[in-house]
Scaffold this motif. Structure first.
Motif, PDB file in Angstrom:
ATOM      1  N   ARG A 259      33.005  84.590  18.171  1.00 30.81           N
ATOM      2  CA  ARG A 259      33.685  83.372  18.615  1.00 30.81           C
ATOM      3  C   ARG A 259      33.663  83.340  20.141  1.00 30.81           C
ATOM      4  N   SER A 260      33.716  82.132  20.687  1.00 32.44           N
ATOM      5  CA  SER A 260      33.700  82.019  22.142  1.00 32.44           C
ATOM      6  C   SER A 260      35.088  82.237  22.740  1.00 32.44           C
ATOM      7  N   ASP A 261      36.154  82.024  21.906  1.00 32.26           N
ATOM      8  CA  ASP A 261      37.532  82.127  22.393  1.00 32.26           C
ATOM      9  C   ASP A 261      37.725  81.283  23.648  1.00 32.26           C
ATOM     10  N   THR A 262      37.147  80.097  23.627  1.00 34.36           N
ATOM     11  CA  THR A 262      37.239  79.177  24.757  1.00 34.36           C
ATOM     12  C   THR A 262      37.771  77.829  24.278  1.00 34.36           C
ATOM     13  N   ILE A 263      38.740  77.326  25.027  1.00 38.29           N
ATOM     14  CA  ILE A 263      39.400  76.059  24.695  1.00 38.29           C
ATOM     15  C   ILE A 263      38.865  74.969  25.618  1.00 38.29           C
TER      16      ILE A 263
ATOM     17  N   ALA B 212      28.275  68.479  22.049  1.00 38.46           N
ATOM     18  CA  ALA B 212      27.316  69.348  22.733  1.00 38.46           C
ATOM     19  C   ALA B 212      27.919  70.724  23.003  1.00 38.46           C
ATOM     20  N   LEU B 213      29.175  70.768  23.398  1.00 37.61           N
ATOM     21  CA  LEU B 213      29.837  72.041  23.676  1.00 37.61           C
ATOM     22  C   LEU B 213      29.995  72.864  22.404  1.00 37.61           C
ATOM     23  N   ARG B 214      30.345  72.196  21.317  1.00 39.93           N
ATOM     24  CA  ARG B 214      30.503  72.907  20.038  1.00 39.93           C
ATOM     25  C   ARG B 214      29.155  73.405  19.536  1.00 39.93           C
ATOM     26  N   ASP B 215      28.144  72.548  19.544  1.00 42.63           N
ATOM     27  CA  ASP B 215      26.833  72.941  19.035  1.00 42.63           C
ATOM     28  C   ASP B 215      26.224  74.078  19.859  1.00 42.63           C
ATOM     29  N   GLY B 216      26.563  74.137  21.139  1.00 41.18           N
ATOM     30  CA  GLY B 216      26.063  75.196  21.997  1.00 41.18           C
ATOM     31  C   GLY B 216      26.868  76.476  21.918  1.00 41.18           C
ATOM     32  N   GLY B 217      27.915  76.497  21.082  1.00 47.11           N
ATOM     33  CA  GLY B 217      28.738  77.694  20.927  1.00 47.11           C
ATOM     34  C   GLY B 217      29.600  78.002  22.133  1.00 47.11           C
ATOM     35  N   GLU B 218      29.824  76.996  22.994  1.00 46.43           N
ATOM     36  CA  GLU B 218      30.602  77.240  24.215  1.00 46.43           C
ATOM     37  C   GLU B 218      32.104  77.153  23.986  1.00 46.43           C
ATOM     38  N   ILE B 219      32.524  76.448  22.941  1.00 46.08           N
ATOM     39  CA  ILE B 219      33.955  76.292  22.651  1.00 46.08           C
ATOM     40  C   ILE B 219      34.197  76.485  21.164  1.00 46.08           C
TER      41      ILE B 219
ATOM     42  N   LEU C  19      36.882  71.752  13.706  1.00 43.61           N
ATOM     43  CA  LEU C  19      37.142  72.402  14.995  1.00 43.61           C
ATOM     44  C   LEU C  19      38.646  72.385  15.250  1.00 43.61           C
ATOM     45  N   PRO C  20      39.313  73.541  15.341  1.00 43.64           N
ATOM     46  CA  PRO C  20      40.765  73.571  15.547  1.00 43.64           C
ATOM     47  C   PRO C  20      41.155  72.853  16.836  1.00 43.64           C
ATOM     48  N   PHE C  21      42.232  72.065  16.754  1.00 41.37           N
ATOM     49  CA  PHE C  21      42.680  71.355  17.948  1.00 41.37           C
ATOM     50  C   PHE C  21      44.168  71.071  17.864  1.00 41.37           C
ATOM     51  N   VAL C  22      44.753  70.897  19.051  1.00 39.61           N
ATOM     52  CA  VAL C  22      46.145  70.474  19.211  1.00 39.61           C
ATOM     53  C   VAL C  22      46.137  69.407  20.288  1.00 39.61           C
ATOM     54  N   SER C  23      46.951  68.397  20.131  1.00 39.30           N
ATOM     55  CA  SER C  23      46.981  67.345  21.147  1.00 39.30           C
ATOM     56  C   SER C  23      48.261  67.411  21.970  1.00 39.30           C
TER      57      SER C  23
END
Length: 325
Positions: A60-64, A115-122, A145-149
């Motif tokens: 995992r990238s562990d990036t938000i 693009a960020l998700r497909d590239g594994g950056e987040i 994709l886990p998210f909080v607003s």
């Protein structure tokens, strides 16, 4: 010089190695007092988890990812800046990174996130600037994709929330501001935004609740969120009705109301803003503090723990300054 380890943190905080790991990875399962001791030890020692090692282990990238609004000048944008700064500051001890991205509209933002998700950056997202029928939430749920607003799902207050969110209780803020002004024996007007803005309508509701039967329509005024427009509307308010105080939906509006009062020689008029910006402090205006640092902490807790859909409201604080009395 040797870099501090998890064992060093555990020893200083007086807890087990597993407790330190829980604070970093699943803070919601750790009692608040214990978590605070561990976080203080992390800061004191300057401990930084090896994000590279974690990525290799967990894949995992562990990036938000968090959206950075385009710079538009003005006064009240500093609140979101404080939130992003607090998110970054509090993510680091948990071994999480923050990736800030820019987009001019919802469609461009979706393309950027894809693009960020497909590239594994987040692998997680914090949404800001929520609106009714927000297309971003549908896509994030669809791709898992886990998210909080930061901001509630406007328009869905009467239904079960379909994602986790944290927001500031705007109605509580203006309710406290109005009660404060009324306590001074003032006839209190409200200067807000045109109806239809979820945030603006929520803040107006607090004024109405505090005013009760005294919430006359001639006391409710709206303006674009600019100093010039707010000043013009407040000048019209002074010319057409008796008013001793103005509670505003933002500090931008409050500055305009303050200028109108000064120009009219009405130094006795109490003006209360919302956002507690440095500008409000410099002018001596009372204002509602949103506590974005607490919002950031709550958002991270939900992201890390994988909380079920639902929301929580952060209670704002009225900061009273003598300059407005």
């Amino acid at each position: 010089m040797r870099q501090p380890t998890v064992e060093d943190v555990a020893r200083l905080a007086g807890v087990s190695r597993q407790t330190v790991s829980n604070v970093l990875n699943s803070p919601a399962v750790v009692r608040a007092g214990t978590r605070e001791r561990v976080e203080n030890a992390i800061v004191q020692l300057g401990y930084a988890p090896s994000m590279a090692a974690r990525r290799l282990r967990t894949r995992r990238s562990d990036t938000i990812a968090v959206h950075l609004d385009p710079y538009s000048g003005g006064i009240s944008g500093v609140v979101l800046d404080r939130f992003v700064h607090a998110l970054t500051d509090r993510a680091t001890p948990r071994g999480l990174g923050i990736l800030v991205y820019a987009a001019t509209d919802a469609q461009e933002e979706l393309e950027r996130l894809r693009a960020l998700r497909d590239g594994g950056e987040i692998d997680r997202v914090v949404l800001t600037g929520t609106v009714e029928g927000d297309p971003r939430t549908d896509w994030l749920r669809e791709v898992g994709l886990p998210f909080v607003s930061f901001g509630r799902p406007w328009g869905a207050e009467r239904t079960v929330a379909d994602h986790a969110w944290v927001d500031v209780d705007g109605a509580a803020g203006t309710r406290a501001a109005t009660a404060f002004a009324r306590g001074l024996g003032r006839r209190v007007a409200f200067l807000g935004w045109p109806r239809g803005s979820g945030t603006g309508d929520d803040r107006e509701r607090g004024w109405r609740e505090a005013m009760g039967e005294d919430a006359a329509e001639d006391l409710r005024r709206t303006s674009l969120d600019t100093v010039q427009a707010a000043r013009a509307e407040t000048e019209l308010l002074f010319a057409t009705t008796t008013v001793d105080a103005v509670v505003c939906a933002s500090d931008t509006l409050a500055v305009g109301a303050h200028l109108a009062a000064s120009h009219a020689g009405r130094s006795e008029v109490t003006v209360v803003g919302f956002d507690n910006t440095p500008v409000a402090a410099a002018l001596g205006l009372s204002s509602v503090e949103q506590r974005p640092e607490q919002v950031a902490e709550a958002v991270l807790d939900l992201l890390v723990s994988g909380a079920e859909p639902g929301g929580s409201l952060i209670e704002p604080e009225l900061v009273v300054r003598a300059g407005v009395i």
